[in-house]
Design an enzyme around this catalytic site. Sequence first.
Site, short mmCIF file in Angstrom:
data_model
loop_
_atom_site.label_atom_id
_atom_site.label_comp_id
_atom_site.label_asym_id
_atom_site.label_seq_id
_atom_site.Cartn_x
_atom_site.Cartn_y
_atom_site.Cartn_z
N ASP A 96 0.86 -1.27 -0.07
CA ASP A 96 -0.14 0.14 -0.18
C ASP A 96 0.78 1.39 -0.06
OD1 ASP A 96 -1.90 1.89 0.42
OD2 ASP A 96 -3.14 0.62 1.94
N ARG B 75 -0.38 4.45 -0.51
CA ARG B 75 -1.02 5.49 -0.70
C ARG B 75 -0.58 6.68 0.42
NH1 ARG B 75 -6.76 2.78 -0.18
NH2 ARG B 75 -5.77 1.34 1.31
#
Length: 204
Positions: free
Chosen positions: A126, A128
């Site tokens: 991830d 983000r």
Amino acid sequence: MAVVFVAASKLPTPFAEFTMHGFLDEETGKEHIALTLGEIADGEPVLARLHSECLTGDALFSQRCDCGAQLHAALQAIAAEGRGVLLYLRQEGRGIGLLNKIRAYQLQDGGADTVEANELLGFAADLRDYSICKPMLDYLGVKSLKLMTNNPRKVSAMKGFGVLISERKPLQVGENPYNALYLATKADKLGHLLGRQHQDEHHD
């Protein structure tokens, strides 16, 4: 963080007439938006969703994920409450981009799960960056969130950037035979809180 407001307009939808606020991240050139409804700058906790862009789920009705269903449900919930904010963040594929997401899907077609596919491509599970949310919320005058998410990492990240989270509200929608492994992987490897045992959690 050089995230600047650009313009705002009305956005009529099947759920409600939102106000759409456009923001530019000057460091990356990415454009993000916030959809708001009602009075959100009064200091009271605001029903909110931080939604990362998923072209396949949000616009093409893909059943490989639950993103489109979550977007739909979040806008419905905000409309029902008459007050809220949805940040639509241009972080496709948990930050790896659309073409790499298709490459990851190809690996998943061969048996890899969503985390393994990202790692095989050389990416973290991830990527983000939720730091972009703080200047957007500051501009909108939002102080505290009732955050619709199944992801405790998102709650922790926002707290780390100084955003108050008064409550975590589960957003479990869109399960289907095509995304069962995807959802199981989110729970097992990314710590998402899925299942009936996780009710609303308060973070006072």
